[in-house]
Scaffold this motif. Sequence first.
Motif, PDB file in Angstrom:
ATOM      1  N   ILE A 176      -0.263  -0.125 -11.413  1.00 14.00           N
ATOM      2  CA  ILE A 176       1.281   0.342 -10.518  1.00 14.00           C
ATOM      3  C   ILE A 176       0.593  -0.666  -9.696  1.00 14.00           C
ATOM      4  O   ILE A 176       1.491  -1.753  -9.186  1.00 14.00           O
ATOM      5  N   LYS A 177      -0.125  -0.357  -8.593  1.00 13.47           N
ATOM      6  CA  LYS A 177      -0.795  -1.897  -7.725  1.00 13.47           C
ATOM      7  C   LYS A 177      -0.244  -2.974  -8.347  1.00 13.47           C
ATOM      8  O   LYS A 177       0.461  -3.915  -7.252  1.00 13.47           O
ATOM      9  N   ASN A 195       2.843   2.089  -3.442  1.00 12.82           N
ATOM     10  CA  ASN A 195       2.192   2.077  -4.305  1.00 12.82           C
ATOM     11  C   ASN A 195       1.724   3.674  -4.502  1.00 12.82           C
ATOM     12  O   ASN A 195       1.439   4.289  -5.171  1.00 12.82           O
ATOM     13  N   GLU A 223       0.678  -1.161   0.148  1.00 10.05           N
ATOM     14  CA  GLU A 223      -0.138   0.105   0.233  1.00 10.05           C
ATOM     15  C   GLU A 223       0.542   1.679  -0.446  1.00 10.05           C
ATOM     16  O   GLU A 223       0.712   1.962  -0.889  1.00 10.05           O
ATOM     17  N   LEU A 278       2.827  -4.214  -8.966  1.00  9.21           N
ATOM     18  CA  LEU A 278       3.814  -4.585  -7.168  1.00  9.21           C
ATOM     19  C   LEU A 278       3.661  -5.614  -6.566  1.00  9.21           C
ATOM     20  O   LEU A 278       4.321  -6.610  -6.302  1.00  9.21           O
TER      21      LEU A 278
END
Length: 253
Positions: free
Chosen positions: A69-70, A36, A33, A73
Amino acid sequence: MESYRQSTLLENIKSSIPSREFSEKEKDSLLLEILNQCIVNLVKIGDKNGRDTHEQFMPPNKKLPTISIKDYLARLMKYSPCSKECFVASLLYMDRLTVECGLILNSYNIHRILITTVLISTKYMDDIFYNNEFYSQVGGISLKEMNNLELEFLKLLKFSAFCSVPILNDYQREIEACKDRYLSYLNPSSVGKLLIISPLEYSPSNLSPRRTHSPQVPNSGPYYQSSRRGSCDYDPNFRVVPNNNTINSNCAA
């Protein structure tokens, strides 16, 4: 024309606040979290204000990757058998690229910069690491592109992948303090009561930031096999085939 200076990830971590409430049960997912949120913040600023000239980190087809992106990742954290400290070093490398080399993080280059910095950090931080072919599969790019990205990254930093122990500890402490803020957002009275994990673990000599305990990795063989290669230019559904440990996706590049 007003000059543009992109803030660093470390600065963003120091000022990061949660977008929602988190419970103690979600503590293990807080690193994702935090990373990100901070990376997305820089990418938004880069998209709006920056004009990057580092074409070597652009997708070959010049199109925006459709995976978020999250999600990207999360994919790297799930499939990369590296220590969590490698992701801390990855942040440091990205800050070096922006501060020392003038690279601007944006929606086009962030995925390839992420997989490249993770690859480099595993080779620097961990005593046992997988080769470029494995990380090309994790990152959803070809082996040739993975090799080129690694070389271009090292050229920008003049082939110096050195990470200062005190600086790495600064990043680690700020991440742990950020986790504290995220958890205390749910219950303000808990501030100061959360245990902050000790900074990076190093060998007793402290001469090298390499971990004293390497992550357990399977034997070579299936992990390097893949009948289909995912691509970070698309948004595949990732899965690990039972009894095979092979990374697969539902798209072939």
